[in-house]
Design an enzyme around this catalytic site. Structure first.
Site, PDB file in Angstrom:
ATOM      1  CG  HIS A 173      -1.854  -1.148   1.321  1.00  0.00           C
ATOM      2  ND1 HIS A 173      -2.632  -1.634   2.289  1.00  0.00           N
ATOM      3  CD2 HIS A 173      -2.167  -2.080   0.128  1.00  0.00           C
ATOM      4  CE1 HIS A 173      -3.429  -2.474   1.888  1.00  0.00           C
ATOM      5  NE2 HIS A 173      -3.297  -2.865   0.882  1.00  0.00           N
ATOM      6  CG  HIS A 176      -7.674  -2.765  -1.559  1.00  0.00           C
ATOM      7  ND1 HIS A 176      -6.937  -1.604  -0.704  1.00  0.00           N
ATOM      8  CD2 HIS A 176      -6.955  -4.051  -1.310  1.00  0.00           C
ATOM      9  CE1 HIS A 176      -5.930  -2.252  -0.253  1.00  0.00           C
ATOM     10  NE2 HIS A 176      -5.808  -3.530  -0.326  1.00  0.00           N
ATOM     11  CG  HIS A 208      -0.231  -9.526  -2.984  1.00  0.00           C
ATOM     12  ND1 HIS A 208      -0.092  -8.376  -3.388  1.00  0.00           N
ATOM     13  CD2 HIS A 208      -0.931  -9.507  -1.986  1.00  0.00           C
ATOM     14  CE1 HIS A 208      -0.746  -7.467  -2.462  1.00  0.00           C
ATOM     15  NE2 HIS A 208      -1.332  -7.908  -1.665  1.00  0.00           N
TER      16      HIS A 208
HETATM   17 ZN   LIG Z   1      -4.000  -4.494  -0.138  1.00  0.00          ZN
END
Ligand SMILES: [Zn+2]
Length: 282
Positions: free
Chosen positions: A77, A231, A258
């Site tokens: 982030h 997000h 990810h």
């Molecule tokens: Zn995240």
């Protein structure tokens, strides 16, 4: 295309808080850095870890960077905020094992970057311009990079109810990042929270730093009806920043996370380092 120079911060900023997974408190100080330095984490023991794909050691739930015995968790982030706000070079001193979660989004980092400002440096940005389409796949997840004049992200999310299918598409510049992506928070399902805690994750998670979806809908007001896909784009940008250069292409992401981002950026880093050996000098 306009000529683009590297940028750094005009001054430092600090934030303090707990990590969402470890619950550990940490203080983070983000400072300007010189041209070609990229983004570097400086750990309590003095170890330096460049924010590059080859230094990713874990991708379960969060992106972890490591070298030797040292590591720093949940970097995505903060990295997304630096990347999204157009910062190429920065040094990040951190006093604990995990970047503070703040409100679960990149908003606080982006606001600090706007407040301290950014400054153009006297060296051109390095870019990654794919000459042909490239794709990465993991089951029903896919990440596709297409040649394009500008950086654009299309993301397809598809979750169980009540989130459902969501789609995001935008050319991304600092204004678009700040207004439409930075504030989108981490999210999860109520039934997942207990599982995560059992696995020792989400120790610092709460309704203050993550949107929790129960069977009937979100347990807090959403910032956008499609906040989850925003997000996912935020996470993708943080992971793409690990290329160490600016991607100039269209990125089509389908249900990617990810792990797939990391597979892709590690392979793309090998191409980038082959093409521009100096990209590896950090
Ligand atoms: Zn995240």
């Amino acid at each position: 295309m306009t000529v683009q120079y590297q940028h750094t911060l005009r001054g430092p900023f600090e934030i303090e808080g707990v990590g969402i997974h470890t619950g550990a408190a940490a203080r983070v100080r983000v400072e300007p850095a010189g041209t070609g330095e990229g983004v570097t984490f400086v750990l309590p023991g003095g170890e330096r870890i460049s924010a590059l794909a080859e230094n990713v050691t874990e991708t379960a739930r969060a992106t972890v960077l490591g070298t030797g015995n040292a590591s720093v968790s949940t970097v995505e982030h903060l990295l997304a905020a630096l990347f999204g706000m157009g910062i190429d070079n920065a040094s990040i001193a951190i006093s604990g094992p995990e970047v503070p979660v703040a409100d679960g989004s990149s908003a606080v980092f982006a606001e600090h970057i706007v407040r301290v400002g950014s400054v153009a440096q006297n060296e051109l940005r390095r870019t990654f311009v794919p000459s042909h389409a490239q794709f990465f796949r993991d089951g029903d997840r896919a990440l596709i990079l297409l040649p394009a004049a500008r950086f654009r992200v299309r993301y397809v999310a598809d979750y169980a109810a009540p989130i459902g299918s969501q789609y995001f598409d935008a050319e991304i510049d600092p204004e678009v990042f700040r207004d439409t992506i930075a504030g989108a928070r981490t999210f999860g399902y109520l039934h997942e929270v207990e599982n995560l805690r059992k696995r020792g994750l989400a120790q610092g998670g709460s309704l203050d730093n993550a949107v929790v979806f129960g069977p009937d809908g979100p347990m807090q007001p959403l910032r956008w009806p499609d906040e989850p896909v925003r997000h996912k784009v935020l996470d993708l940008l943080g992971d793409l920043s690990l290329l160490g250069v600016r991607p100039q292409c269209e990125v089509i992401a389908i249900k990617s996370g990810h792990k797939l981002h990391c597979t892709a950026t590690k392979e793309l880093r090998r191409q980038i380092v082959r093409a521009v050996p100096s990209a590896n000098v950090r």
